[in-house]
Write a protein that holds these residues in place. Structure first.
Motif, PDB file in Angstrom:
ATOM      1  N   LYS A   1      50.506 -25.922 -21.356  1.00 31.56           N
ATOM      2  CA  LYS A   1      50.864 -25.600 -20.056  1.00 31.56           C
ATOM      3  C   LYS A   1      49.991 -26.188 -19.149  1.00 31.56           C
ATOM      4  O   LYS A   1      48.724 -26.587 -19.363  1.00 31.56           O
ATOM      5  CB  LYS A   1      50.451 -24.031 -19.861  1.00 31.56           C
ATOM      6  CG  LYS A   1      50.570 -23.526 -18.755  1.00 31.56           C
ATOM      7  CD  LYS A   1      50.284 -21.939 -18.781  1.00 31.56           C
ATOM      8  CE  LYS A   1      50.917 -21.268 -17.489  1.00 31.56           C
ATOM      9  NZ  LYS A   1      52.235 -20.994 -17.321  1.00 31.56           N
ATOM     10  N   ILE A   2      50.650 -26.972 -18.122  1.00 33.84           N
ATOM     11  CA  ILE A   2      49.794 -27.917 -17.186  1.00 33.84           C
ATOM     12  C   ILE A   2      49.900 -27.104 -15.509  1.00 33.84           C
ATOM     13  O   ILE A   2      51.151 -26.735 -15.066  1.00 33.84           O
ATOM     14  CB  ILE A   2      50.488 -29.068 -16.671  1.00 33.84           C
ATOM     15  CG1 ILE A   2      50.585 -29.880 -18.172  1.00 33.84           C
ATOM     16  CG2 ILE A   2      49.794 -29.900 -15.986  1.00 33.84           C
ATOM     17  CD1 ILE A   2      51.385 -31.133 -18.238  1.00 33.84           C
TER      18      ILE A   2
ATOM     19  N   GLY B   1      56.710 -23.247 -29.466  1.00 31.17           N
ATOM     20  CA  GLY B   1      56.022 -22.468 -28.401  1.00 31.17           C
ATOM     21  C   GLY B   1      57.120 -21.351 -28.181  1.00 31.17           C
ATOM     22  O   GLY B   1      58.258 -21.357 -28.311  1.00 31.17           O
ATOM     23  N   GLN B   2      56.431 -20.130 -27.761  1.00 29.48           N
ATOM     24  CA  GLN B   2      57.136 -19.127 -27.225  1.00 29.48           C
ATOM     25  C   GLN B   2      56.323 -18.507 -25.945  1.00 29.48           C
ATOM     26  O   GLN B   2      55.335 -18.167 -26.160  1.00 29.48           O
ATOM     27  CB  GLN B   2      57.426 -17.854 -28.269  1.00 29.48           C
ATOM     28  CG  GLN B   2      58.214 -16.899 -27.869  1.00 29.48           C
ATOM     29  CD  GLN B   2      58.561 -15.827 -29.108  1.00 29.48           C
ATOM     30  OE1 GLN B   2      58.172 -16.101 -30.226  1.00 29.48           O
ATOM     31  NE2 GLN B   2      58.932 -14.768 -28.740  1.00 29.48           N
ATOM     32  N   ALA B   3      57.036 -18.395 -24.810  1.00 29.42           N
ATOM     33  CA  ALA B   3      56.418 -17.958 -23.629  1.00 29.42           C
ATOM     34  C   ALA B   3      57.659 -17.640 -22.520  1.00 29.42           C
ATOM     35  O   ALA B   3      58.827 -17.450 -22.985  1.00 29.42           O
ATOM     36  CB  ALA B   3      55.903 -19.171 -22.805  1.00 29.42           C
ATOM     37  N   GLU B   4      56.992 -17.087 -21.297  1.00 29.33           N
ATOM     38  CA  GLU B   4      57.923 -16.603 -20.609  1.00 29.33           C
ATOM     39  C   GLU B   4      59.075 -17.758 -19.688  1.00 29.33           C
ATOM     40  O   GLU B   4      59.806 -17.541 -19.295  1.00 29.33           O
ATOM     41  CB  GLU B   4      57.345 -15.577 -19.556  1.00 29.33           C
ATOM     42  CG  GLU B   4      56.850 -14.497 -19.939  1.00 29.33           C
ATOM     43  CD  GLU B   4      56.233 -13.644 -19.002  1.00 29.33           C
ATOM     44  OE1 GLU B   4      56.175 -14.002 -17.697  1.00 29.33           O
ATOM     45  OE2 GLU B   4      55.453 -12.498 -19.539  1.00 29.33           O
TER      46      GLU B   4
ATOM     47  N   ASP C   1      55.273 -26.183 -20.081  1.00 27.02           N
ATOM     48  CA  ASP C   1      55.301 -25.692 -18.868  1.00 27.02           C
ATOM     49  C   ASP C   1      54.524 -26.245 -17.861  1.00 27.02           C
ATOM     50  O   ASP C   1      53.310 -26.272 -18.099  1.00 27.02           O
ATOM     51  CB  ASP C   1      54.954 -24.212 -18.975  1.00 27.02           C
ATOM     52  CG  ASP C   1      55.201 -23.263 -17.802  1.00 27.02           C
ATOM     53  OD1 ASP C   1      55.570 -23.758 -16.716  1.00 27.02           O
ATOM     54  OD2 ASP C   1      54.859 -22.079 -17.841  1.00 27.02           O
ATOM     55  N   ALA C   2      54.869 -26.777 -16.682  1.00 23.57           N
ATOM     56  CA  ALA C   2      54.192 -27.566 -15.575  1.00 23.57           C
ATOM     57  C   ALA C   2      54.588 -27.068 -14.205  1.00 23.57           C
ATOM     58  O   ALA C   2      55.733 -26.852 -14.061  1.00 23.57           O
ATOM     59  CB  ALA C   2      54.492 -28.934 -15.937  1.00 23.57           C
TER      60      ALA C   2
ATOM     61  N   LEU D   1      59.725 -27.374 -15.586  1.00 19.92           N
ATOM     62  CA  LEU D   1      58.961 -28.095 -14.440  1.00 19.92           C
ATOM     63  C   LEU D   1      59.055 -27.370 -12.992  1.00 19.92           C
ATOM     64  O   LEU D   1      60.304 -27.137 -12.688  1.00 19.92           O
ATOM     65  CB  LEU D   1      59.592 -29.461 -14.338  1.00 19.92           C
ATOM     66  CG  LEU D   1      59.432 -30.439 -15.765  1.00 19.92           C
ATOM     67  CD1 LEU D   1      60.000 -31.741 -15.466  1.00 19.92           C
ATOM     68  CD2 LEU D   1      58.037 -30.364 -16.128  1.00 19.92           C
ATOM     69  N   LYS D   2      58.241 -26.936 -12.536  1.00 20.38           N
ATOM     70  CA  LYS D   2      58.326 -26.295 -11.248  1.00 20.38           C
ATOM     71  C   LYS D   2      57.345 -27.248 -10.321  1.00 20.38           C
ATOM     72  O   LYS D   2      56.347 -27.158 -10.344  1.00 20.38           O
ATOM     73  CB  LYS D   2      57.704 -24.857 -11.191  1.00 20.38           C
ATOM     74  CG  LYS D   2      57.934 -24.160  -9.850  1.00 20.38           C
ATOM     75  CD  LYS D   2      57.238 -22.942 -10.018  1.00 20.38           C
ATOM     76  CE  LYS D   2      57.381 -22.214  -8.321  1.00 20.38           C
ATOM     77  NZ  LYS D   2      56.719 -20.955  -8.125  1.00 20.38           N
TER      78      LYS D   2
END
Length: 181
Positions: free
Chosen positions: A97-98, A116-119, A125-126, A156-157
């Motif tokens: 996570k960045i 990995g398991q995330a929302e 996840d950056a 990527l956001k």
């Protein structure tokens, strides 16, 4: 740590009867940090790294970690290639996570990001980052059910990214049918 000098300076300022103490730790820029030789975990190396472009070199093994990086930029390299240098998220969050890499680039090479398991962004996840990802595997990651997240493998956001020679496969979303990559 052998070969890595840091300097601590204590500055005392006395104003009237009050005494104040500030501690500054100056860490040299552009360090070559090694896992597991210098640091037991990748996260320890990330936490130790300066804010401007250190290189973290990772020996071949499976590391069970969920890495978090905020307001730093560095290069993270697997020394034996992605098939042999694996970061396993153990289904307890994004593998990496960045949050805001600042003006510099985060470079990832020769690594596998798996389980990995995330929302959002099960593998990577950056947000607000500049990334260069090369010769990596992003596999077998998931976005959890009940979330409206995106990017089973990579999310990527507001990022700029150059992605080359990367395999993104077998990632999934439990919540909906889009944005599995």
């Amino acid at each position: 740590i052998a070969g890595m000098d840091s300097v601590k300076a204590w500055v005392y300022n006395t104003v009237g009867s009050d005494s104040q103490k500030w501690v500054y730790e100056l860490t040299p820029v552009n360090l070559n940090l090694r896992v597991p030789q210098d640091f037991a975990t990748i996260q320890e190396a990330i936490d130790y790294s300066s804010y401007l472009g250190d290189t973290i070199r990772i020996a071949a093994v499976v590391y069970t970690e969920n890495l978090i990086m905020a307001e730093k930029s560095f290069a993270l390299f697997g020394l034996a290639g992605a098939e042999n240098t694996v970061i396993d998220g153990s289904a307890s969050g994004s593998v990496l996570k960045i949050n805001d890499s600042g003006p510099d680039t985060v470079i990832l090479g020769g690594l596998t990001f798996r389980h990995g398991q995330a929302e959002s962004g099960g593998g990577i996840d950056a947000t607000y980052a500049t990334l260069k990802i090369d010769s990596c595997l992003v596999v077998d990651n998931m976005v959890s059910s009940g979330s409206n997240g995106y990017g089973g493998g990579i999310y990527l956001k507001d990022c700029w990214a150059a992605i080359t020679g990367v395999t993104i496969a077998n990632n999934s979303l439990e919540a909906n049918d889009y944005a599995r990559g």
